[in-house]
Every structure is written in structure tokens, then in C-alpha cells.
Scaffold this motif. Structure first.
Motif, PDB file in Angstrom:
ATOM      1  N   THR A   1      -8.825  -5.034 -14.325  1.00 43.44           N
ATOM      2  CA  THR A   1      -8.165  -3.605 -14.092  1.00 43.44           C
ATOM      3  C   THR A   1      -6.474  -4.202 -14.415  1.00 43.44           C
ATOM      4  OG1 THR A   1      -9.591  -2.702 -12.514  1.00 43.44           O
ATOM      5  CG2 THR A   1      -7.282  -1.670 -12.720  1.00 43.44           C
TER       6      THR A   1
ATOM      7  N   THR B   1     -10.810   0.234  -6.571  1.00 43.75           N
ATOM      8  CA  THR B   1     -10.878  -0.240  -7.794  1.00 43.75           C
ATOM      9  C   THR B   1     -12.396   0.467  -8.264  1.00 43.75           C
ATOM     10  OG1 THR B   1      -9.471  -2.277  -7.566  1.00 43.75           O
ATOM     11  CG2 THR B   1     -11.261  -2.085  -9.480  1.00 43.75           C
TER      12      THR B   1
ATOM     13  N   SER C   1     -11.859   4.020  -8.961  1.00 48.68           N
ATOM     14  CA  SER C   1     -11.368   4.103 -10.226  1.00 48.68           C
ATOM     15  C   SER C   1     -12.334   4.246 -11.295  1.00 48.68           C
ATOM     16  CB  SER C   1     -10.246   3.325 -10.533  1.00 48.68           C
ATOM     17  OG  SER C   1      -9.314   3.279  -9.658  1.00 48.68           O
ATOM     18  N   TYR C   2     -13.326   3.263 -11.289  1.00 44.52           N
ATOM     19  CA  TYR C   2     -14.426   3.259 -12.124  1.00 44.52           C
ATOM     20  C   TYR C   2     -15.618   4.482 -12.067  1.00 44.52           C
ATOM     21  CZ  TYR C   2     -13.112  -1.256 -13.961  1.00 44.52           C
ATOM     22  OH  TYR C   2     -12.196  -2.319 -14.671  1.00 44.52           O
TER      23      TYR C   2
ATOM     24  N   PRO D   1      -7.632   2.275 -16.047  1.00 41.94           N
ATOM     25  CA  PRO D   1      -8.901   1.025 -15.639  1.00 41.94           C
ATOM     26  C   PRO D   1      -9.919   1.281 -16.410  1.00 41.94           C
ATOM     27  CG  PRO D   1      -8.559   2.747 -13.753  1.00 41.94           C
ATOM     28  CD  PRO D   1      -7.372   2.934 -14.968  1.00 41.94           C
TER      29      PRO D   1
END
Length: 496
Positions: free
Chosen positions: A49, A127, A130-131, A280
Motif C-alpha cells: 500500500t 489495510t 481497504s482491500y 490501495p
């Protein structure tokens, strides 16, 4: 066979053996080798990212990755390798500082070294969110939804970290292989794109394309933060069975991390250019557009699993710092308790609880107080602010690895001479350059927002300083509480 340690013969406090140094080899089996340590290091450092944020600097981002690698990453690797060979014990920076500077400094620096650990567990889970949002924009749109999902992932990582170390390490090794697979697919997409006759989406032709402006230099902090944590696997230094594992894992990790960041950033610049900035999911979109949807799906699944395993590795690695602090009677005794499988479950439970409370605070309280935050992109905002804050703390604290080695080379020259794995002409430049790069990195992190589309400069500085201050205040309060608890336990043991 466990790596041996250097024996310092001076009678000063800084050279006395810690109780944890003899306890860990007796109580905890040596099960970690070069591949295991490499897996922990790469998963802890290689957050692709970061490439999407760095891509905002265009071709100059590649130069910044190289500059950060030469002036920040390599010095930290060289010094960590030397200290790890001198003192292959659990606790890494805590243990090294004890032997170099004494009891007081080792507790303070060790506690600050551990402090970002719970926040990194939250960051790994954020994270993943975000994906997941990239897969479907209608998923987890509200901060409270993101917070609950992150909480579930934190608890899962704590459960996995509580398994027998060899079992948990097998999972982390699979996560490392998944991360390597994602790098192969992403870099493959970048290699195939020009072969199909496409023009690069970014200009690489002029000198100005490669020149880091003041705004571009602000990303030097992001890059140095991405290169931080090379010493994290050495938190488990007393559980290593291969003598060459320490320099071995650092060599392989350096190559993988450098290639991973350079290749992923170059791929983004070739295929999407500035359009990839602070998205990202851009890496997945690149693979989708070049290699097809199946390859893109494989990449996103591989990255999701890798980030989950990164949170697991953070949890059991930093639990060792609490473990040895407890064994050495600097933290409450219950944090040194092991279960039947020789795992410090009390320390892991404490870290998981702290990470869960942070997630609740950050995602269920702050978004409804700080109205400037974009709710939809809050996980992205939090990721970058937390990485900047962790980088600020770590890059400040990790200056002590250079101070520790310099002190040992000057004050304990005869004792350490036979265990040097690198020539002094290489160690001393690393000792000088590393702290200077850390200073530049910390200052640059505060100058300009890494994500100006989501957070302007003023709110960026406020957010980074606020989160860093919270961590430092927590360190002060936590260390005072831990010291008082430890003193009370000693009084009970020695009392009438």
C-alpha cells in the motif's frame, strides 16, 4: 544449535547478564531458522500500500526508494545484524541497550520499541479493510462497520498468535509465500504492459521528472517508515536454532523488500501513473487490466492473507518484549507466564486487548468527533496517519541501535572484536548515516500530507502529532504503572 553470545567481562551494570537470557533457552524451544525470520521480517515491512502513496511523486519516487534504501534501510540492517550476532536473545533493542547503556535506558527504550506493536496490529487489519472495500465499494462504508470488522480481525490474529510458535510460524510462512506471489503478479503486470506496445502513464524522460521537490521529499518519511522494523524478528533472538540465521534473514529480507517496493511502484507508474495515488486497490486494478480478472483475484486474496499473517507476526514477536521485561522483573510477573505450549499467552492477550481498544477508539469514536475525516476513506486515512506516527516513534527510538553499537565498539572493544561480522570501516559509516537519515525522515513526515486528497496539510500535521503524542503519553503512563506493579511484587516477595 542456538547462536552463542558474546561475554562482556566488565563488572558494570550494563554488562550483567539478564535473567531472561538464561530462562528463555531453558523454557522455550529453538524452532526458528533463516526462512522463518525472513518471513516475519518481510511481512512486517513489505506493505505494498505504501507504493500507491509513493507513486504520487512520479519517477522521483523510484529515486526516493533507492535513497531511503541506501541511507536508512541498509545502515539499520548492518547494525541490527551486528547487534543480533553479539546478543542473540529475546527482546532485541531492549537487550542490546541493557548491555550497552544499562538498566534504566534499556527499560525506557524497550518499552518505546514495543509501544507501536499494538497499533501495527490495527494497521494490518485496517489495510485488509481497504482491500475489501476495493472489491466492493458498498462494503464497510461507515467507520463503525470498519471498526467492527477490524476488531474481528484483531481477535483472529490474537488467537493465531496464541498457538504453538511452530504452528503459528507455519501460517506466517504461508503468508510470506502469498506475499511473494502477489509481488510476482504485480511486477509481471508491469513487465508485460510495455511489451504490449503501451506507452508509460508516467514521464521518465526529463531531469525534472526524477528531481525530488520539497513536496516530493515529504514522502521520504513514508519510505523510511516502510523500511523500518528490520530488527523485529530479533525480538525472538533466543529462539533461533541456526547460527547463520541472523545475517542470513537480513540479507534475504533486504533483497525482497527493496525489490517489492521498487517493482510495485514502477508497475503503478507504468500502467496508471498519478491515477494510482493513494488508492490501495490500484495494485489489484493494474493486475486486472494487464493479466486478467483471475490473476487480480489471486493477488487480492494473497495480499489479504499476507496482511492477516503480518498482524499475527506482530503479535507474537512483540509479546517477547513484554515476556523478557517480566522475567527481568521490570514488568508485572503475569506477563511472563507461559502456557503448556511455551507461548506467552498473557502478553499476547494484553496486546490484543490494547489493539482492540485502539480500534474501537479510532473507528467508533474519533470519526464522529473529527468531522473533517472522510468516512468512506477513513481506513485509508488511518493507515497513512498511523504509519507516519509509528515511523516517527520508531525512527526516533531506533537511533539507539546506533548508539548501542557505537558504545560497545568504543567501550568494550576487546570483548566484541572477535564477534564482529562486518569490518569497522563499514560499521562506523552506518552508525553515522543512519541517525541523520532518521532525522530527515521524521521532519519530512510532518511537512506535507501524504494523502492531500483525503487530508490537507494542517489536519495531517495535527493528526500525526496527536497520535504520536498519545503513544508517548501511553508509554509514560504504562511504564510508570508497570514499574509500580513490579516494585509492589518485589516488596511482597521480600517482605516479612
Amino acid at each position: 544449535m542456538r547462536p552463542s553470545t558474546v561475554t562482556l567481562e566488565s563488572a558494570g551494570e550494563a554488562e550483567q547478564e539478564l535473567p531472561s537470557e538464561s530462562y528463555v533457552p531453558k523454557a522455550m524451544p529453538p524452532v526458528l531458522g533463516t526462512f522463518d525470520l525472513t518471513a516475519v521480517c518481510v511481512l512486517g515491512m513489505l506493505y505494498l500500500t505504501n507504493s500507491t502513496t509513493a507513486a504520487s511523486s512520479g519517477a522521483a519516487s523510484l529515486l526516493l526508494w533507492l535513497l531511503g534504501g541506501v541511507f536508512y534501510f541498509l545502515p539499520s540492517v548492518i547494525v541490527s545484524a551486528q547487534l543480533g550476532v553479539l546478543f542473540p536473545h529475546d527482546g532485541s533493542l531492549y537487550n542490546w541497550t541493557h548491555h550497552a547503556l544499562g538498566r534504566y535506558w534499556s527499560f525506557l527504550i524497550g518499552f518505546c520499541w514495543w509501544l507501536p506493536g499494538p497499533l501495527l496490529i490495527v494497521t494490518s487489519a485496517a489495510t485488509m479493510i481497504s482491500y475489501l472495500q476495493g472489491l466492493n465499494h458498498s462494503w464497510l462504508t461507515e467507520p463503525w462497520q470498519q471498526g467492527l470488522a477490524i476488531l474481528a480481525l484483531i481477535l483472529l490474529s490474537g488467537l493465531l498468535a496464541s498457538r504453538r510458535l511452530r504452528t503459528a510460524q507455519h501460517l506466517v510462512n504461508v503468508g510470506f509465500c502469498a506475499s511473494l506471489l502477489s509481488i510476482v503478479l504485480i511486477s509481471g503486470a508491469g513487465a508485460i504492459w510495455p511489451l504490449r506496445g503501451h506507452q508509460p502513464a508516467t514521464s521518465f524522460r526529463t531531469f525534472s521528472d526524477w528531481t525530488p521537490t520539497l513536496e516530493r521529499l515529504s514522502l521520504f518519511g513514508l519510505i523510511c517508515g516502510a523500511y523500518g522494523g528490520a530488527a523485529m524478528p530479533l525480538n525472538m533472538g533466543g529462539e533461533i536454532y541456526e547460527h547463520e540465521a541472523i545475517p542470513g534473514y537480513l540479507r534475504w529480507s533486504t533483497l525482497v523488500v527493496l525489490f517489492g517496493y521498487l517493482a510495485s511502484t514502477l508497475t503503478l507508474l507504468l500502467v496508471q501513473g498519478a491515477a494510482a495515488t493513494s488508492n490501495p486497490f490500484a495494485l489489484i486494478s493494474v493486475v486486472d487490466s494487464v493479466l486478467g480478472k483471475v490473476a487480480g483475484n489471486i493477488t487480492v486474496v494473497a495480499l489479504l492473507f499476507a496482511y492477516l499473517m503480518a498482524a499475527t507476526a506482530y503479535n507474537y514477536s512483540f509479546a517477547r518484549v513484554l515476556l523478557v521485561g517480566s522475567i527481568d522483573q521490570r514488568l508485572p510477573g503475569r506477563l511472563g507466564q507461559l502456557n503448556r505450549e511455551r507461548v506467552p499467552t498473557s502478553a499476547i492477550a494484553l496486546q490484543t486487548t490494547i489493539a482492540a481498544l485502539l480500534a474501537l477508539l479510532i473507528f467508533l469514536a474519533i470519526p464522529y468527533i473529527l468531522f473533517f475525516a472522510d468516512a468512506r476513506n477513513f481506513s485509508l486515512i488511518f493507515y497513512n496517519v498511523s504509519i507516519a506516527s509509528v515511523g516517527t516513534v520508531w525512527q526516533t527510538i531506533l537511533v539507539f541501535i546506533y548508539i548501542d553499537l557505537a558504545h560497545l565498539l568504543l567501550k568494550q572493544r576487546e570483548q566484541v572484536e572477535s564477534r564482529l561480522i562486518m569490518p569497522r570501516w563499514l560499521l562506523w559509516p552506518a552508525i553515522v548515516i543512519g541517525p541523520l537519515a532518521s532525522l530527515v525522515s521524521v521532519v519530512s513526515s510532518l511537512l506535507v500530507s501524504w494523502i492531500p486528497q483525503q487530508l490537507d496539510n494542517a489536519h495531517w500535521q495535527y493528526s500525526v502529532i496527536a497520535l504520536t503524542s498519545i503513544m508517548l503519553v501511553a508509554a509514560l503512563i504504562g511504564s510508570l504503572y508497570a514499574s509500580s506493579q513490579t516494585s509492589w511484587q518485589r516488596m511482597r516477595m521480600t517482605g516479612p
